[in-house]
Design a protein around this motif. Structure first.
Motif, PDB file in Angstrom:
ATOM      1  N   THR A 121       0.834  -1.201   0.000  1.00 20.20           N
ATOM      2  CA  THR A 121       0.000   0.000   0.000  1.00 20.20           C
ATOM      3  C   THR A 121       0.869   1.250   0.000  1.00 20.20           C
ATOM      4  N   VAL A 122       1.914   1.241   0.817  1.00 19.23           N
ATOM      5  CA  VAL A 122       2.847   2.373   0.871  1.00 19.23           C
ATOM      6  C   VAL A 122       3.489   2.587  -0.500  1.00 19.23           C
ATOM      7  N   LYS A 123       3.927   1.496  -1.112  1.00 18.35           N
ATOM      8  CA  LYS A 123       4.559   1.589  -2.431  1.00 18.35           C
ATOM      9  C   LYS A 123       3.586   2.141  -3.467  1.00 18.35           C
ATOM     10  N   LEU A 124       2.340   1.715  -3.417  1.00 16.04           N
ATOM     11  CA  LEU A 124       1.318   2.200  -4.340  1.00 16.04           C
ATOM     12  C   LEU A 124       1.098   3.706  -4.182  1.00 16.04           C
ATOM     13  N   ILE A 125       0.963   4.160  -2.954  1.00 19.58           N
ATOM     14  CA  ILE A 125       0.719   5.584  -2.703  1.00 19.58           C
ATOM     15  C   ILE A 125       1.907   6.424  -3.159  1.00 19.58           C
ATOM     16  N   ILE A 126       3.117   6.014  -2.816  1.00 19.46           N
ATOM     17  CA  ILE A 126       4.301   6.777  -3.223  1.00 19.46           C
ATOM     18  C   ILE A 126       4.447   6.753  -4.742  1.00 19.46           C
ATOM     19  N   SER A 137      13.079  -0.894  -2.214  1.00 20.55           N
ATOM     20  CA  SER A 137      12.495  -0.296  -3.426  1.00 20.55           C
ATOM     21  C   SER A 137      11.599   0.892  -3.076  1.00 20.55           C
ATOM     22  N   ILE A 138      10.953   0.844  -1.926  1.00 25.53           N
ATOM     23  CA  ILE A 138      10.141   1.969  -1.465  1.00 25.53           C
ATOM     24  C   ILE A 138      11.047   3.137  -1.091  1.00 25.53           C
ATOM     25  N   ALA A 139      12.143   2.830  -0.407  1.00 21.01           N
ATOM     26  CA  ALA A 139      13.111   3.876  -0.049  1.00 21.01           C
ATOM     27  C   ALA A 139      13.638   4.566  -1.307  1.00 21.01           C
ATOM     28  N   GLU A 140      13.887   3.783  -2.331  1.00 21.23           N
ATOM     29  CA  GLU A 140      14.365   4.347  -3.607  1.00 21.23           C
ATOM     30  C   GLU A 140      13.345   5.334  -4.182  1.00 21.23           C
ATOM     31  N   LEU A 141      12.065   4.985  -4.122  1.00 20.19           N
ATOM     32  CA  LEU A 141      11.011   5.877  -4.621  1.00 20.19           C
ATOM     33  C   LEU A 141      10.949   7.164  -3.804  1.00 20.19           C
ATOM     34  N   VAL A 142      11.098   7.044  -2.488  1.00 18.64           N
ATOM     35  CA  VAL A 142      11.061   8.227  -1.626  1.00 18.64           C
ATOM     36  C   VAL A 142      12.243   9.147  -1.932  1.00 18.64           C
ATOM     37  N   PHE A 143      13.435   8.571  -2.089  1.00 19.72           N
ATOM     38  CA  PHE A 143      14.600   9.396  -2.423  1.00 19.72           C
ATOM     39  C   PHE A 143      14.395  10.100  -3.771  1.00 19.72           C
ATOM     40  N   GLU A 144      13.823   9.391  -4.730  1.00 18.37           N
ATOM     41  CA  GLU A 144      13.551  10.019  -6.029  1.00 18.37           C
ATOM     42  C   GLU A 144      12.543  11.154  -5.879  1.00 18.37           C
ATOM     43  N   ILE A 181      -0.309  19.005  10.234  1.00 17.59           N
ATOM     44  CA  ILE A 181      -1.003  17.718  10.211  1.00 17.59           C
ATOM     45  C   ILE A 181      -0.019  16.688   9.671  1.00 17.59           C
ATOM     46  N   VAL A 182      -0.248  15.455   9.979  1.00 19.94           N
ATOM     47  CA  VAL A 182       0.621  14.401   9.460  1.00 19.94           C
ATOM     48  C   VAL A 182       0.186  14.113   8.031  1.00 19.94           C
ATOM     49  N   ASP A 183       1.141  14.197   7.105  1.00 15.76           N
ATOM     50  CA  ASP A 183       0.858  13.971   5.697  1.00 15.76           C
ATOM     51  C   ASP A 183       1.840  12.939   5.150  1.00 15.76           C
ATOM     52  N   CYS A 184       1.762  12.668   3.858  1.00 10.36           N
ATOM     53  CA  CYS A 184       2.638  11.658   3.252  1.00 10.36           C
ATOM     54  C   CYS A 184       4.100  12.090   3.258  1.00 10.36           C
TER      55      CYS A 184
END
Length: 116
Positions: free
Chosen positions: A4-9, A75-82, A51-54
């Motif tokens: 779910t986290v990966k989908l949202i990011i 792979s999620i960390a990679e998306l966040v860094f990008e 407020i707490v956001d993404c």
């Protein structure tokens, strides 16, 4: 749930990657709490996160011990860094005040969290 986290990011990143017009970043701006032409964002230097956001959730994920190195979450960390990179590297040709404001907002928020 990491899926779910990966989908949202991924959805947020898809919005940001297009870079067609920042005004069209409805999903990304809303979920990340980014500034708009009439709103200064969900975070301030003096008050922290309103407020707490993404954006806050992404910082929290990266701060977790081992999140970046673990195979199931790297792979999620990679998306966040990008995502952070793209927010810091916005082209200044579109409405320059807004792109500049978003980049500065991102840098200040990351600095506040001792991200770099």
């Amino acid at each position: 749930d990491l899926q779910t986290v990966k989908l949202i990011i991924s959805l947020i990143l898809e919005d940001v990657r297009m870079q067609s017009a920042i005004e069209e970043w409805g999903l990304a701006r809303c979920l990340l709490g980014l500034p708009t032409s009439s709103y200064h964002g969900n975070w301030s230097r003096n008050g922290g996160a309103l407020i707490v956001d993404c954006f806050e959730a992404a910082i929290t994920l990266l701060a977790r011990h081992g999140f970046v190195e673990q195979p199931e979450s790297s792979s999620i960390a990679e998306l966040v860094f990008e995502l952070f990179y793209r927010l810091l590297d916005l082209p200044m040709q579109q409405p320059p005040l807004l792109t500049h404001e978003i980049s500065v907002y991102t840098a200040e928020r990351l600095r506040h969290e001792a991200f770099f």
